[in-house]
Design a protein around this motif. Structure first.
Motif, short mmCIF file in Angstrom:
data_model
loop_
_atom_site.label_atom_id
_atom_site.label_comp_id
_atom_site.label_asym_id
_atom_site.label_seq_id
_atom_site.Cartn_x
_atom_site.Cartn_y
_atom_site.Cartn_z
N PHE A 32 18.34 27.77 -19.13
CA PHE A 32 18.24 29.13 -19.47
C PHE A 32 19.19 29.98 -20.04
O PHE A 32 20.51 29.33 -20.00
CB PHE A 32 17.62 29.81 -18.17
N GLN A 33 18.94 30.95 -20.61
CA GLN A 33 20.14 31.80 -21.07
C GLN A 33 21.01 32.27 -19.97
O GLN A 33 20.70 32.73 -19.07
CB GLN A 33 19.43 33.07 -21.68
N ALA A 34 22.30 32.17 -20.27
CA ALA A 34 23.38 32.53 -19.43
C ALA A 34 23.17 33.81 -18.81
O ALA A 34 22.89 34.96 -19.50
CB ALA A 34 24.85 32.31 -19.89
N ASN A 35 23.53 33.90 -17.54
CA ASN A 35 23.46 35.24 -16.69
C ASN A 35 22.04 35.87 -16.63
O ASN A 35 21.77 37.13 -15.97
CB ASN A 35 24.34 36.18 -16.91
N SER A 36 20.96 35.15 -17.17
CA SER A 36 19.50 35.82 -16.95
C SER A 36 19.28 35.36 -15.63
O SER A 36 19.79 34.61 -14.98
CB SER A 36 18.74 34.99 -18.11
N LEU A 37 18.14 36.05 -15.19
CA LEU A 37 17.60 35.86 -13.92
C LEU A 37 17.19 34.29 -13.58
O LEU A 37 17.48 33.79 -12.44
CB LEU A 37 16.33 36.87 -13.39
N GLU A 38 16.34 33.79 -14.82
CA GLU A 38 16.03 32.51 -14.79
C GLU A 38 17.28 31.53 -14.54
O GLU A 38 17.31 30.52 -13.63
CB GLU A 38 15.34 32.26 -15.87
N TRP A 39 18.38 31.77 -15.27
CA TRP A 39 19.63 31.01 -15.10
C TRP A 39 20.26 31.06 -13.86
O TRP A 39 20.78 30.09 -13.00
CB TRP A 39 20.69 31.60 -16.03
N ILE A 40 20.15 32.29 -13.37
CA ILE A 40 20.88 32.51 -11.90
C ILE A 40 20.05 31.62 -10.66
O ILE A 40 20.63 31.03 -9.99
CB ILE A 40 20.93 33.94 -11.55
N LEU A 41 18.60 31.83 -10.79
CA LEU A 41 17.71 31.14 -9.88
C LEU A 41 18.15 29.52 -10.30
O LEU A 41 18.06 28.84 -9.08
CB LEU A 41 16.34 31.39 -10.35
N TYR A 42 18.01 28.96 -11.22
CA TYR A 42 18.22 27.69 -11.45
C TYR A 42 19.27 27.11 -10.91
O TYR A 42 19.50 26.33 -10.15
CB TYR A 42 18.04 27.26 -13.04
N SER A 43 20.70 28.19 -11.17
CA SER A 43 21.96 27.67 -10.81
C SER A 43 22.10 27.54 -9.47
O SER A 43 22.85 26.68 -8.77
CB SER A 43 23.07 28.70 -11.34
N LYS A 44 21.40 28.60 -8.53
CA LYS A 44 21.42 28.57 -6.98
C LYS A 44 21.03 27.68 -6.37
O LYS A 44 21.30 26.82 -5.60
CB LYS A 44 20.90 30.10 -6.53
N ASN A 45 19.70 27.25 -6.96
CA ASN A 45 18.93 25.96 -6.36
C ASN A 45 19.61 24.77 -7.02
O ASN A 45 19.32 23.84 -5.76
CB ASN A 45 17.43 26.06 -6.96
N TRP A 46 20.28 24.68 -7.91
CA TRP A 46 21.11 23.31 -8.41
C TRP A 46 22.07 23.22 -7.20
O TRP A 46 22.18 22.31 -6.59
CB TRP A 46 21.63 23.70 -9.62
N ILE A 47 22.78 24.36 -6.99
CA ILE A 47 23.72 24.52 -5.77
C ILE A 47 23.25 23.91 -4.71
O ILE A 47 23.87 23.10 -3.70
CB ILE A 47 24.61 25.67 -5.95
N ASP A 48 22.13 24.54 -4.14
CA ASP A 48 21.64 24.15 -2.86
C ASP A 48 21.28 22.68 -2.79
O ASP A 48 21.45 22.01 -1.79
CB ASP A 48 20.27 24.89 -2.75
N THR A 49 20.52 22.19 -3.88
CA THR A 49 20.16 20.83 -3.89
C THR A 49 21.47 19.87 -3.96
O THR A 49 21.52 18.78 -3.10
CB THR A 49 19.39 20.48 -5.07
N ARG A 82 27.37 30.05 -4.21
CA ARG A 82 26.07 30.32 -3.87
C ARG A 82 25.95 31.80 -3.36
O ARG A 82 25.22 32.47 -3.80
CB ARG A 82 25.49 29.39 -2.75
N THR A 83 26.86 32.52 -3.06
CA THR A 83 26.86 33.70 -2.24
C THR A 83 26.95 34.55 -3.55
O THR A 83 26.27 35.51 -3.48
CB THR A 83 28.15 33.96 -1.35
N ASP A 84 27.86 34.17 -4.50
CA ASP A 84 28.23 35.08 -5.68
C ASP A 84 26.80 35.32 -6.51
O ASP A 84 26.20 36.10 -6.91
CB ASP A 84 29.28 34.63 -6.43
N LEU A 85 25.96 34.12 -6.59
CA LEU A 85 24.86 33.98 -7.22
C LEU A 85 23.68 34.90 -6.36
O LEU A 85 23.06 35.65 -6.90
CB LEU A 85 24.10 32.65 -7.43
N VAL A 86 23.81 34.81 -5.12
CA VAL A 86 22.96 35.60 -4.40
C VAL A 86 23.16 37.13 -4.59
O VAL A 86 22.25 37.85 -4.61
CB VAL A 86 22.91 35.19 -2.93
N GLU A 87 24.42 37.49 -4.84
CA GLU A 87 24.59 38.76 -4.90
C GLU A 87 23.92 39.41 -6.39
O GLU A 87 23.84 40.47 -6.36
CB GLU A 87 26.21 39.12 -4.80
#
Length: 115
Positions: A32-49, A82-87
């Motif tokens: 996804f496009q960097a810093n878009s909501l989609e990018w943030i959601l993907y990245s947070k879930n990647w970290i979770d995984t 992860r916390t930074d992405l949640v913010e």
């Protein structure tokens, strides 16, 4: 498409992408496009995984204590990312709903929308 449906698709895509290699050292390839909501959601879930898999590794009974400490420190770093992405997600919600006036009986929850 509703935000929840879109987020669910993104989360599933992230998990599927992780399981292509099924390796905690695999690089995140966020489509996804960097810093878009989609990018943030993907990245947070990647970290979770990755983090869930690291936690499985650290629970192994015969793990070398030095390796366990390295993994624990890696988990700590991932927690901060992860916390930074949640913010960032919370900020997105704030900006998109800042004009909404809550009902008088609305309650305040202890968790942020992103958590």
């Amino acid at each position: 498409m509703k935000l929840t449906e879109k987020a669910w698709e993104i989360f599933n895509q992230s998990v599927r992408d992780y399981h292509i290699t099924d390796n905690v050292d695999s690089a995140e390839n966020n489509p996804f496009q960097a810093n878009s909501l989609e990018w943030i959601l993907y990245s947070k879930n990647w970290i979770d995984t990755v983090q869930w898999h690291l936690e499985d590794i650290i629970r192994e009974e015969d793990i070398n204590p030095i390796e366990a400490l390295k993994i624990k420190r890696r988990i700590d770093k991932l927690n901060q990312k992860r916390t930074d992405l949640v913010e960032q997600i919370d900020f997105w919600f704030y900006k998109n709903f800042e004009t909404i006036i809550p009902n008088s009986d609305a309650r305040i929850n202890s968790e942020t929308p992103a958590w």
